[in-house]
Design an enzyme around this catalytic site. Sequence first.
Site, short mmCIF file in Angstrom:
data_model
loop_
_atom_site.label_atom_id
_atom_site.label_comp_id
_atom_site.label_asym_id
_atom_site.label_seq_id
_atom_site.Cartn_x
_atom_site.Cartn_y
_atom_site.Cartn_z
N LYS A 1 0.83 -1.19 0.00
CA LYS A 1 0.00 0.00 0.00
C LYS A 1 0.88 1.26 0.00
CE LYS A 1 -1.52 1.75 4.13
NZ LYS A 1 -0.47 2.23 4.99
N HIS B 1 -6.36 -0.91 6.63
CA HIS B 1 -6.33 -1.74 7.84
C HIS B 1 -7.68 -1.81 8.56
CE1 HIS B 1 -2.19 -1.48 6.94
NE2 HIS B 1 -1.88 -0.46 7.67
N LYS C 1 -1.55 -10.16 10.96
CA LYS C 1 -1.44 -10.19 12.42
C LYS C 1 -2.25 -11.36 12.96
CE LYS C 1 -0.66 -5.24 12.93
NZ LYS C 1 0.45 -4.81 13.73
N ASP D 1 -1.65 -6.01 2.90
CA ASP D 1 -2.13 -5.17 4.00
C ASP D 1 -1.64 -5.89 5.25
OD1 ASP D 1 -3.57 -4.29 6.22
OD2 ASP D 1 -5.23 -3.62 4.97
N HIS D 2 -0.60 -5.34 5.88
CA HIS D 2 0.08 -6.16 6.89
C HIS D 2 -0.82 -6.48 8.09
CE1 HIS D 2 0.93 -2.32 8.92
NE2 HIS D 2 1.23 -3.01 10.00
N ASP E 1 -4.29 6.41 4.94
CA ASP E 1 -3.19 5.59 5.43
C ASP E 1 -3.68 4.39 6.25
OD1 ASP E 1 -0.39 5.15 5.94
OD2 ASP E 1 -0.68 5.91 7.98
N LYS F 1 -2.57 9.25 15.23
CA LYS F 1 -1.18 9.24 15.68
C LYS F 1 -1.07 10.15 16.90
CE LYS F 1 0.99 8.04 11.34
NZ LYS F 1 1.39 6.67 11.67
C1 BG6 Z 1 1.13 1.50 8.19
C2 BG6 Z 1 0.93 2.98 8.14
O1 BG6 Z 1 0.41 0.87 7.17
O2 BG6 Z 1 0.71 1.00 9.45
C3 BG6 Z 1 1.65 3.67 9.28
O3 BG6 Z 1 1.40 3.49 6.91
C4 BG6 Z 1 1.27 3.06 10.60
O4 BG6 Z 1 1.38 5.06 9.29
C5 BG6 Z 1 1.42 1.55 10.55
O5 BG6 Z 1 2.12 3.61 11.59
C6 BG6 Z 1 0.86 0.91 11.81
O6 BG6 Z 1 1.18 -0.44 11.80
P1 BG6 Z 1 1.36 -1.24 13.17
O7 BG6 Z 1 1.56 -2.65 12.74
O8 BG6 Z 1 2.51 -0.63 13.88
O9 BG6 Z 1 0.07 -1.03 13.92
#
Ligand code: BG6
Length: 518
Positions: A156, A248, A190, A185-186, A243, A348
């Site tokens: 992404k 997510h 999880k 989409d990481h 973002d 954030k």
């Molecule tokens: C990313 C965003 O996809 O996910 C970041 O671009 C964000 O802005 C991050 O900080 C959050 O990921 P995690 O795994 O730390 O919750």
Amino acid sequence: MATPATPEPTVFVIFGAGGDLAWRKLIPALYNLFLDRWLPEKFLILGQGHRQKRDDEFNQHLRQGVDKFSRRGQTDDEKWRLFSSHLSFITCELDDSQAYGQLAKRLASQDKEWQARANRIFYLAVPPPLVGVITRELARTRLHLERQRSRLVVEKPFGSDLASARELNLTMAAAFDESQVFRIDHYLGKETVQNILAFRFANTLFEPVWNRRYIDHVQITVAEQVGVENRGNYYEKSGALRDMIQNHLLQILCLMAMEPPISFNADEVRNKKVEVLRAIRPILPEEVHRFAVRGQYGGGWMGSQQVPGYRGEPKVAPDSPVETFAAVKLLVDNWRWQGVPFYLRTGKRLQARISEVSIQFQPVPHQSFPASAVLDWRPNRLIIAIQPEEGILLRFEAKYPGPAMRLSPVIMQFYYREAFRTIPPEAYETLLLDVMRGDATLFMRSDQDEAAWAAIAPVLETWENIRPTDFPNYQAGTWGPEAADLLVAQDGRSWVMPTFLQCQEDLAVCRVTMAPAS
Ligand code: BG6
């Protein structure tokens, strides 16, 4: 998502291997997969970078990343030596046609050496404008042709709005079949996010109450303590809605709201998820203010550390209108969810780093206990904790010990780390292994991506057309702007204080840890 099997021989080509993503996430994940013996013996990582670096310098740089970011901590000399015997580097520009020809030759000679037809993974760890040139070049060199073994992985942002997402998807579709494209989409990698599927569909207990009859509303919170860090350049073109919410949080919503799939075949699962996105009630432009709230952090304190406001961060405009906080209320128009609001919020520089889903059940239809017994009465709540703790918690009422009938809320909790006593893999480990095995269940399909953009399009457009006048409107270290409280208060509700803080503060916690059945 299928039963894990060691992948076939694989060449993993990382375009942009000198960048942050490879350093922080990809190489540490591959290293851990290697240590856990998930990688095939015939395995090669080909890292492309455009700066001339000697192989040993590149190698050292990647090792430092692993030392810093691997869940296992510092590397061991011998293990790193073994792992890095699978690493090789190419220096070239991404638009250099000749380099792709050489890559094709290299891949062919690797097959010969291994006497195998290795899978080829092309991982685009590059900014979105470069996706087009790489896919075109790969196609020109005919590296896209074999559907079974050539895969394209993209990160992404998948576009910046519906129109650009469509364009990007078309660019990829001109060369690659959709079955070859893996959009990462990481969050979907999880453990707890995946566990939503297990929880919902491997148990009979919850599914009967998983609907409008029993559920009052759902909240999805992804709160971060970090600010924009050194990503001002990217974030100025993005903001919290693009973002985090578009991908997510909407993906989590899909897993919470989807119908049971017929099987765990990638497309069955993804079909059910896309139905949720399509059922999201469109927000009318004139109603955006009732359904969405934006915010931007000002300076403040994160614990004992004083931090600047967003507009004072590197590479951020001093009058930036970009939101670092977004909250939206979404309604899913189908039989199961009619009238049940889903409140999503992310930001954030919030007070705590916590991601969790909270399912608030309806109050009991009739309260038979005397008023004196229910002073502290609360409806049932189920919490799916995603991070920093991974677990599931259920709040219910119990009798407070003593001669009088008095009810008190208690929590039954299951934590991964306690129940399984194992360190779960990082999201990228799961996802990279899935790519190597060709399992696309946890990846976004183009129609999902576009439906997610369509769902937030009215908010995106309204926010772009109307400049915020009150930014910064929340202080770093708080829970976001006041308007976010009003968003839920207008429906007579309030945001749930994230469970871990709440547990500490005001609940008589009954720790019933559910151990895995023997
Ligand atoms: C990313 C965003 O996809 O996910 C970041 O671009 C964000 O802005 C991050 O900080 C959050 O990921 P995690 O795994 O730390 O919750």
